[in-house]
Design a protein around this motif. Structure first.
Motif, PDB file in Angstrom:
ATOM      1  N   SER A 155       5.192 -13.681   3.873  1.00 44.68           N
ATOM      2  CA  SER A 155       6.061 -12.840   3.059  1.00 44.68           C
ATOM      3  C   SER A 155       6.301 -11.477   3.698  1.00 44.68           C
ATOM      4  N   SER A 156       7.345 -10.807   3.228  1.00 40.00           N
ATOM      5  CA  SER A 156       7.670  -9.439   3.621  1.00 40.00           C
ATOM      6  C   SER A 156       8.078  -8.674   2.374  1.00 40.00           C
ATOM      7  N   VAL A 157       7.749  -7.367   2.349  1.00 39.55           N
ATOM      8  CA  VAL A 157       8.084  -6.517   1.213  1.00 39.55           C
ATOM      9  C   VAL A 157       9.126  -5.493   1.654  1.00 39.55           C
ATOM     10  N   PHE A 158      10.145  -5.329   0.822  1.00 41.14           N
ATOM     11  CA  PHE A 158      11.221  -4.374   1.095  1.00 41.14           C
ATOM     12  C   PHE A 158      11.225  -3.318  -0.013  1.00 41.14           C
ATOM     13  N   LEU A 159      11.136  -2.049   0.366  1.00 40.42           N
ATOM     14  CA  LEU A 159      11.132  -0.944  -0.586  1.00 40.42           C
ATOM     15  C   LEU A 159      12.446  -0.183  -0.496  1.00 40.42           C
ATOM     16  N   PHE A 160      12.931   0.282  -1.660  1.00 37.09           N
ATOM     17  CA  PHE A 160      14.193   1.005  -1.731  1.00 37.09           C
ATOM     18  C   PHE A 160      13.992   2.302  -2.515  1.00 37.09           C
ATOM     19  N   ASP A 161      14.824   3.286  -2.243  1.00 36.07           N
ATOM     20  CA  ASP A 161      14.820   4.522  -3.013  1.00 36.07           C
ATOM     21  C   ASP A 161      15.372   4.204  -4.403  1.00 36.07           C
ATOM     22  N   PRO A 162      14.586   4.416  -5.473  1.00 33.14           N
ATOM     23  CA  PRO A 162      15.060   4.047  -6.806  1.00 33.14           C
ATOM     24  C   PRO A 162      16.232   4.891  -7.303  1.00 33.14           C
ATOM     25  N   ASP A 163      16.474   6.040  -6.670  1.00 37.36           N
ATOM     26  CA  ASP A 163      17.587   6.894  -7.089  1.00 37.36           C
ATOM     27  C   ASP A 163      18.890   6.549  -6.391  1.00 37.36           C
ATOM     28  N   GLY A 213       5.175  -5.863   6.395  1.00 41.86           N
ATOM     29  CA  GLY A 213       4.551  -7.179   6.474  1.00 41.86           C
ATOM     30  C   GLY A 213       3.731  -7.447   5.233  1.00 41.86           C
ATOM     31  N   GLY A 214       3.933  -8.609   4.592  1.00 43.35           N
ATOM     32  CA  GLY A 214       3.342  -8.840   3.283  1.00 43.35           C
ATOM     33  C   GLY A 214       2.209  -9.831   3.209  1.00 43.35           C
ATOM     34  N   ASN A 215       1.781 -10.396   4.327  1.00 43.70           N
ATOM     35  CA  ASN A 215       0.769 -11.454   4.252  1.00 43.70           C
ATOM     36  C   ASN A 215      -0.602 -10.937   3.816  1.00 43.70           C
ATOM     37  N   LEU A 216      -1.142  -9.963   4.540  1.00 43.26           N
ATOM     38  CA  LEU A 216      -2.444  -9.403   4.162  1.00 43.26           C
ATOM     39  C   LEU A 216      -2.332  -8.660   2.832  1.00 43.26           C
TER      40      LEU A 216
END
Length: 319
Positions: free
Chosen positions: A84-92, A101-104
């Motif tokens: 898996s991978s995690v994507f973060l965005f500016d909430p505003d 990287g989302g595995n660990l």
């Protein structure tokens, strides 16, 4: 946008970091400051699963999505089954902030959620830990559980017993006696963690003694099942997300059979905030249905991003 590769995660996020981040996430949801979006989950055939978990945490300032799934053929390729991978965005503004990287991170947050449930719901005098499952995440579960209770020994069962010595090595690292057992002997355990990808129940009501706490962490898809519905129905059930618990979590089977009402399932965050007392008696069976929620992935990913920026690590790219 900052790219934080999988190879950096172990140096950026500790199990203690994951525990604190997930604990704060549980509380934020209970206070109504954060919420998960509906899960998208698809079967790709041959046991493969792929999907998206996402959410918004107004208190933590996190908006994002985890994309990934379960690919059972990966072990033969030298890869772990969960990818898996995690994507973060500016909430505003909606602009992308990071790809992580989302595995660990997945293993750490899953173990943290289980440990928080054990810490809040298991009897204080719990001394024997039982584990059902011996895959990649089982060792994380064992280490996390040992941080919140002073266990005296560990017993474990796995469908493929040849995998158990690896889990036994983790127990040895922790100084805990370890024994492979048949499922009926799970009655010796005060706490049981189930962490399998099973399509059929392994743990039955007769395998669990009164007063036991269960953290059921493997069922996160329609059709998966680790424990029999009668066991779920006879327990006081807590969860990370009620909507997921009744549709893709362990409770899906008991609810479908009419043995459990969704209204009887308590979000664990209510125990953390004091809105629910949690365990009410020594003989009560408590069960945490850990379905895995997107908000927790975002929380631990945010820790990784903050640490990477502090240390000048990762790859900055323009978007």
């Amino acid at each position: 946008m900052l790219i934080v590769p999988e190879a950096l995660i172990a140096s950026l996020v500790t199990p203690e970091d994951a525990f604190r981040a997930v604990e704060a996430c549980f509380a934020a949801v209970a206070r109504g400051e954060a919420y998960n979006f509906p899960v998208v989950r698809e079967a790709l055939g041959e046991g493969r699963q792929y999907g998206f978990k996402s959410g918004l945490d107004r208190a933590g300032g996190q908006l994002g999505v985890k994309a990934g799934g379960y690919f059972p053929g990966n072990a033969a390729k030298g890869l772990i089954n969960h990818q898996s991978s995690v994507f973060l965005f500016d909430p505003d503004t909606g602009r992308p902030v990071a790809m992580v990287g989302g595995n660990l991170l997945t293993a750490l947050r899953t173990a943290a959620a289980s440990a928080i449930a054990i810490d809040r719901l298991a009897r204080k005098d719990a001394h024997v830990l039982g584990i059902v499952g011996a895959g990649h995440q089982a060792g994380f579960q064992l280490r996390a559980a040992a941080r919140v209770r002073r266990f005296e020994r560990v017993i474990a069962w796995n469908l493929h017993p040849e995998m158990l010595p690896k889990l036994g090595a983790v127990a040895a690292e922790l100084g805990l006696p370890f024994e492979a057992v048949d499922l009926p002997r799970m009655r010796e355990a005060d706490v049981i963690v189930t962490i399998t990808s099973s399509p059929a129940a392994s743990l039955m009501a007769g395998h669990v003694a009164p007063g036991t706490h269960l953290s059921c962490m493997g069922t996160d898809t329609v059709g998966k099942q680790e424990v029999e519905p009668a066991l779920v129905a006879g327990a006081s059930v807590f969860t990370d997300e009620v909507a997921q618990s009744v549709t893709i979590g362990e409770a899906q089977h008991a609810v479908a059979a009419g043995l459990l009402d969704a209204g009887a399932i308590t979000p664990l965050g209510q125990v953390l905030t004091g809105a629910h007392p949690g365990r009410r008696s020594g003989g009560q069976i408590t069960l945490f249905d850990g379905t895995g929620v997107g908000l927790q992935d975002l929380a631990v990913a945010a820790v990784a991003v903050a640490r990477a920026r502090e240390r000048g690590l990762g790859i900055e790219v323009g978007v």
